[in-house]
Each structure stands twice: as C-alpha cells, then as structure tokens.
Design a protein around this motif. Structure first.
Motif, PDB file in Angstrom:
ATOM      1  N   ILE A 147      26.098  22.773  67.447  1.00 58.17           N
ATOM      2  CA  ILE A 147      25.649  21.414  67.305  1.00 58.17           C
ATOM      3  C   ILE A 147      23.940  21.305  66.913  1.00 58.17           C
ATOM      4  O   ILE A 147      23.645  20.777  66.085  1.00 58.17           O
ATOM      5  CB  ILE A 147      26.015  20.647  68.937  1.00 58.17           C
ATOM      6  N   ALA A 148      23.312  22.038  67.657  1.00 57.12           N
ATOM      7  CA  ALA A 148      21.964  22.251  67.133  1.00 57.12           C
ATOM      8  C   ALA A 148      21.612  22.854  65.974  1.00 57.12           C
ATOM      9  O   ALA A 148      20.959  22.337  65.120  1.00 57.12           O
ATOM     10  CB  ALA A 148      21.029  23.138  68.227  1.00 57.12           C
ATOM     11  N   ALA A 149      22.600  23.811  65.580  1.00 59.08           N
ATOM     12  CA  ALA A 149      22.318  24.382  64.153  1.00 59.08           C
ATOM     13  C   ALA A 149      22.783  23.122  63.117  1.00 59.08           C
ATOM     14  O   ALA A 149      22.065  22.998  62.121  1.00 59.08           O
ATOM     15  CB  ALA A 149      23.249  25.426  63.937  1.00 59.08           C
ATOM     16  N   ASP A 150      23.834  22.613  63.359  1.00 63.37           N
ATOM     17  CA  ASP A 150      24.249  21.401  62.248  1.00 63.37           C
ATOM     18  C   ASP A 150      23.114  20.175  62.417  1.00 63.37           C
ATOM     19  O   ASP A 150      22.571  19.899  61.026  1.00 63.37           O
ATOM     20  CB  ASP A 150      25.626  20.797  62.723  1.00 63.37           C
ATOM     21  N   LEU A 151      22.671  20.060  63.305  1.00 62.81           N
ATOM     22  CA  LEU A 151      21.555  18.912  63.184  1.00 62.81           C
ATOM     23  C   LEU A 151      20.101  19.401  62.900  1.00 62.81           C
ATOM     24  O   LEU A 151      19.670  18.698  62.000  1.00 62.81           O
ATOM     25  CB  LEU A 151      21.024  18.619  64.755  1.00 62.81           C
ATOM     26  N   THR A 152      19.612  20.752  62.938  1.00 59.59           N
ATOM     27  CA  THR A 152      18.566  21.278  62.461  1.00 59.59           C
ATOM     28  C   THR A 152      18.565  21.603  60.884  1.00 59.59           C
ATOM     29  O   THR A 152      17.591  21.170  60.377  1.00 59.59           O
ATOM     30  CB  THR A 152      18.303  22.667  63.332  1.00 59.59           C
ATOM     31  N   HIS A 153      19.573  22.154  60.515  1.00 61.47           N
ATOM     32  CA  HIS A 153      19.741  22.396  59.175  1.00 61.47           C
ATOM     33  C   HIS A 153      20.565  21.396  58.209  1.00 61.47           C
ATOM     34  O   HIS A 153      20.777  21.593  56.922  1.00 61.47           O
ATOM     35  CB  HIS A 153      20.549  23.655  59.093  1.00 61.47           C
ATOM     36  N   LEU A 154      20.945  20.197  59.104  1.00 62.85           N
ATOM     37  CA  LEU A 154      21.932  18.986  58.334  1.00 62.85           C
ATOM     38  C   LEU A 154      23.001  19.948  57.604  1.00 62.85           C
ATOM     39  O   LEU A 154      23.280  19.612  56.435  1.00 62.85           O
ATOM     40  CB  LEU A 154      20.925  18.295  57.483  1.00 62.85           C
ATOM     41  N   GLY A 155      23.620  20.707  58.334  1.00 64.03           N
ATOM     42  CA  GLY A 155      24.909  21.405  57.939  1.00 64.03           C
ATOM     43  C   GLY A 155      25.854  20.897  58.319  1.00 64.03           C
ATOM     44  O   GLY A 155      26.178  20.039  58.996  1.00 64.03           O
ATOM     45  N   ALA A 156      27.087  21.805  57.969  1.00 62.89           N
ATOM     46  CA  ALA A 156      28.218  21.378  58.420  1.00 62.89           C
ATOM     47  C   ALA A 156      29.187  22.525  58.890  1.00 62.89           C
ATOM     48  O   ALA A 156      29.901  23.451  58.085  1.00 62.89           O
ATOM     49  CB  ALA A 156      29.276  20.608  57.187  1.00 62.89           C
ATOM     50  N   THR A 157      29.290  22.669  60.158  1.00 65.60           N
ATOM     51  CA  THR A 157      29.994  23.917  60.649  1.00 65.60           C
ATOM     52  C   THR A 157      30.842  23.259  61.901  1.00 65.60           C
ATOM     53  O   THR A 157      32.086  23.767  62.031  1.00 65.60           O
ATOM     54  CB  THR A 157      29.140  24.772  61.153  1.00 65.60           C
ATOM     55  N   THR A 158      30.505  22.381  62.427  1.00 64.11           N
ATOM     56  CA  THR A 158      31.466  21.573  63.444  1.00 64.11           C
ATOM     57  C   THR A 158      32.080  20.411  62.880  1.00 64.11           C
ATOM     58  O   THR A 158      31.724  19.903  61.872  1.00 64.11           O
ATOM     59  CB  THR A 158      30.638  21.116  64.713  1.00 64.11           C
ATOM     60  N   ILE A 159      32.926  19.662  63.822  1.00 66.12           N
ATOM     61  CA  ILE A 159      33.548  18.549  63.265  1.00 66.12           C
ATOM     62  C   ILE A 159      32.497  17.329  63.247  1.00 66.12           C
ATOM     63  O   ILE A 159      32.766  16.672  62.124  1.00 66.12           O
ATOM     64  CB  ILE A 159      34.795  18.078  64.005  1.00 66.12           C
ATOM     65  N   PHE A 160      31.534  17.397  64.011  1.00 67.03           N
ATOM     66  CA  PHE A 160      30.531  16.345  63.737  1.00 67.03           C
ATOM     67  C   PHE A 160      29.704  16.460  62.384  1.00 67.03           C
ATOM     68  O   PHE A 160      29.032  15.521  61.969  1.00 67.03           O
ATOM     69  CB  PHE A 160      29.702  16.381  65.047  1.00 67.03           C
TER      70      PHE A 160
END
Length: 469
Positions: A147-160
């Motif tokens: 979750i932290a990675a998706d938010l930090t990098h504005l990426g997409a690995t989790t459903i969120f």
C-alpha cells in the motif's frame, strides 16, 4: 479433443455449450482475482445470463500474481468446463463468459485500461481477505509495504492502486462510476471494500475520493460453493467421459449460492433469473452461513476427527454425529437470529444436509479443523451468546466446543492453529479441571467472547472431563 473455439461445435452431445457466440460479446465486467472459485461461481451466473439472451457481459479476468490461469485459458480462447459432481453422473458445461485473462505484474497498464473502459460497468473481486490489506482495527493498513509503495510511487500493484488509477481516468473522460462488487468470503465485504478504498483515495487524491463516494457503489454479497483444487485424476476423468482436453477445468458441487445487495450504479446482468438472490440486506444470509453451515462443519470436523473419520460425508452419516450436527443447525443456530423476509432456514438446512452427504466431492475434516481459534467465535460463540440471552441452552454447541478444547490439547494429532502455542500453555497451566474457565471465563483467553453463565461454563468443563475419562 482440445477445448477451444474451433472445437466447440464438435463436443460430445452431453456437454452443454454456450448459446451465444463468445467473441461477438463485449466485456462489461472486470474480475480481479480470477481463479477456480470465480470460474465455478460468478462466471457461471454471467454465462447463464448470456445464454438467456443478455449481451455484452463477458468478463475480463485479472490475475494479480500468478500466470497459471492465463496460461490455462489463453490457448483455449477463454473457454473451460465446469463439472458438477454428485452421486449421479457429473454434468459438464462449457463456459464462454471469460474473454481473457490479464496478468497484472506483466502488464499493469492493460489492467487499468480494462477497468477504465467505458464498456466496463461492474468490477467483481475474489482476492481473499489478504488482498484488502486491512488493519487490526478495520480500514486500510497504510503501513502495509504494498500500500505504501502504491501511494508513494502512484503505482498499481494492489487492488487499490489499480482502482485509483482507473477511477482517476474514468473521471477525466466522463466514463462514469462503477459498481464494485466484492465476492470475498468475509462479513460486510462491500462496506470493507468501500472503507479501505476511501482510505487509500484520501491519501492518493481527496477529490477523487469524493467523486468515488458520489459515483460508485459497493454492494455486499455472500457467496457459497465448494470448489476443490483440480487434480490430474479429475482431468483424466473429464477426458475419458467427455473427450475434453481442458487445462482450465474446474469441478464443483451442484449447490451454488450468491446473495447480492441490490445496490448498482448502472445496469447489470439478470443474475437473479439464474439462482442469485438480490436483497436489501445481506447480513442475515451471512449469519445463516456462519452459524448454520460453518458451525455444523466445524462441529463435524472436531467430533469426526476424534472418532477417526476423515470426510464430511462420513461424519454426517455417523449415527451420533449426524443428529448432533442437524440439531446444531436447526434447533440452535437457526433460532439464534432473525432471518430476512422470505429467508427459509428450514429449506437451507435441508440443502446443507444434502451437501454434507455428497460423497462425490470429498471435503476433508482436517482442512475444516484448521485455524479453529479464528473461526469458533463467529461459528459457535455468537449462537451460544444469543441463545443464553433468550434463556435457551445449546447442548450441541457445547458438545462441539468441548471437542475443540480436546483437539487443541494436541495429544491426538498435530494442531494447525495460529494460537497453538498459547492454547498449549493454557492447557498446561489450567489442566482439565480449569481449562473451560481458562479459555472462556470472564478473564479467559477468549475473554471477548466469554461465557457469562456459570452453569453453562461448568457444564462445558464437565463435558471435557467426561471425554478425557
């Protein structure tokens, strides 16, 4: 014969096939977490809707980790067979509802494209409870590395991350909101998804969080169908009986249940015409499943293992255990809550007994017995508490609870439970004379679910001591 579009018209006469031409139907649904359960459950309902004449509801499946489903279905043009196993000959049905499978780590942009497509109206999910990254207190665990990675990098690995990117694009192009329909086996799954996605979006883009709250819906649902892992002997049997070479075949029971909160932002398939139930409140159906189905399953597991049995079908046929499980379902669990209007608990119990008795789909007791400390509060203790408040006794549940207490002692078989060491220490310190209170008394290990009635607690202790002697 290898299953694909070119061989579809040459299948054995008893094999049902789609009444529509799959490639001619557009995708209206994206499913996150495509696996055996989805293929034997939601995809079957959607296939039935298109067989009845509805159009453009094919499903784009997304595998969030593994390539296995992609590699199974892609050479087969998305086709696969569902075999329902009972004492009669299995029914075999080819499903055409899945248009393809995207592997998220290989091509995350394609996943976002599918979710953001103007044709997509519904997103369904079976990502297991772990996929929601919930904190201990509920809501999203912001400290989870993914979750932290998706938010930090504005990426997409989790459903969120995927949903945030897709919703951002849908807002940009005025594609409208989505119905986000969780089909995972957890209570209030729609509310949990809504809360966690909102937590994510408030960090990602607060204006998008507000847009999502106004334009998307999060219906809860309750799903039920036993879908064991497909084995090589299963595939061999399918090949020998139906002439099908099917790498993606799934095998399941005749029973299937899908209860859905009727809360959609746009159109949807007519799933209710093919066995699904559209209701205003899913909670009573979740309660029935937990207390009646799961409660009886756990009772059969611990009591059956103590008698040297291996399968649910063996345990329900036992002259002592069968009546006890039926009493637990019908007389105790079914009277511990208020059913929804039209919810027929007697009929539901009839269905459960038939499912338990099905020898064609072996369901191992040792699997049901796993992680009991995480399950029994919802499956037994809630029923016990509700009936105590009404001044009613629950002898079947107490017998099952005593059996679980003996099981976690660990003297008859290895205990697979996250609290195994704590339970063993409690046994050592309390001994048979005090184990019931040490576990379920006011200050016991399960103090959040403590048994308030001293007489009931004493009765439980007596049952444990009787079994030991």
């Amino acid at each position: 014969m290898k299953l694909n579009l070119s061989t579809l018209d040459h299948l054995a006469a008893h094999v049902r096939r789609p009444d529509y031409v799959p490639p001619q139907q557009a995708c209206g649904i994206v499913h996150l977490g495509v696996g055996a359960f989805h293929r034997a459950h939601q995809a079957v309902y959607t296939d039935a809707a298109m067989n009845a004449g509805e159009r453009d509801w094919r499903i784009m499946g997304v595998s969030l980790r593994s390539r296995s489903v992609h590699d199974q279905l892609t050479p087969q043009d998305g086709l696969y067979a569902v075999s329902t196993k009972s004492e009669a000959a299995p029914e075999v049905r080819v499903i055409g509802a899945i248009a393809g499978v995207l592997v998220a780590p290989d091509n995350p942009a394609a996943v976002v494209d599918a979710l953001a497509s103007t044709a997509t109206q519904i997103v369904t999910l079976t990502v297991t409870e772990k996929g929601y990254h919930q904190s201990a207190g509920g809501g999203l665990d912001m400290n989870a590395p993914a979750i932290a990675a998706d938010l930090t990098h504005l990426g997409a690995t989790t459903i969120f991350g995927f949903l945030a990117a897709a919703l951002h694009r849908r807002r940009q192009v005025s594609a409208g909101g989505l119905t986000l329909l969780s089909c995972d086996n957890m209570a209030e799954n729609g509310n949990n998804l809504a809360r966690s996605l909102n937590d994510f979006l408030e960090q990602y883009d607060p204006t998008l969080a507000d847009w999502t709250r106004r334009n998307c819906s999060f219906p809860s649902s309750m799903v039920d169908r036993i879908v064991p892992a497909t084995t090589d002997p299963d595939r061999t049997e399918l090949r020998e009986t139906s002439g099908l070479e099917d790498a993606g075949a799934v095998f399941t029971e005749p029973f299937s249940q899908w209860v859905i909160e009727d809360n959609f932002v746009g159109s949807r398939p007519g799933w209710e015409q093919h066995g699904a139930e559209l209701v205003s409140d899913v909670a009573p159906y979740e309660t029935a499943k937990l207390r009646m189905l799961n409660g009886a399953h756990s009772a059969l597991a611990y009591l059956g293992l103590a008698k040297g049995l291996s399968l649910v079908s063996e345990a329900i046929a036992d002259p002592e255990l069968g009546p006890l499980a039926k009493r637990l379902m019908r007389e105790e669990a079914a009277t511990s809550f208020t059913p929804a209007p039209g919810q027929n608990l007697s009929h539901y119990a009839d269905e459960l007994e038939a499912r338990f008795s099905n020898p064609a789909l072996p369901h191992r007791l040792i699997q049901i017995a796993m992680d009991g400390s995480q399950k029994i509060p919802q499956r037994w203790l809630s029923t016990l508490s509700a009936r105590q408040e009404a001044g009613r006794e629950s002898p079947a549940i107490l017998q099952a609870l005593a059996s679980w207490i003996l099981y976690v002692r660990g003297t008859s078989c290895a205990v697979d439970d996250p609290m195994r060491d704590q339970l063993a220490r409690t046994w050592q310190s309390a001994g048979q004379a005090g184990i019931a209170s040490a576990l379920f008394g006011r200050d016991g290990l399960f103090r959040e679910h403590w048994i308030a009635s001293e007489a009931t607690l004493e009765n439980l202790g007596n049952l444990v001591r009787t079994e030991l002697t």
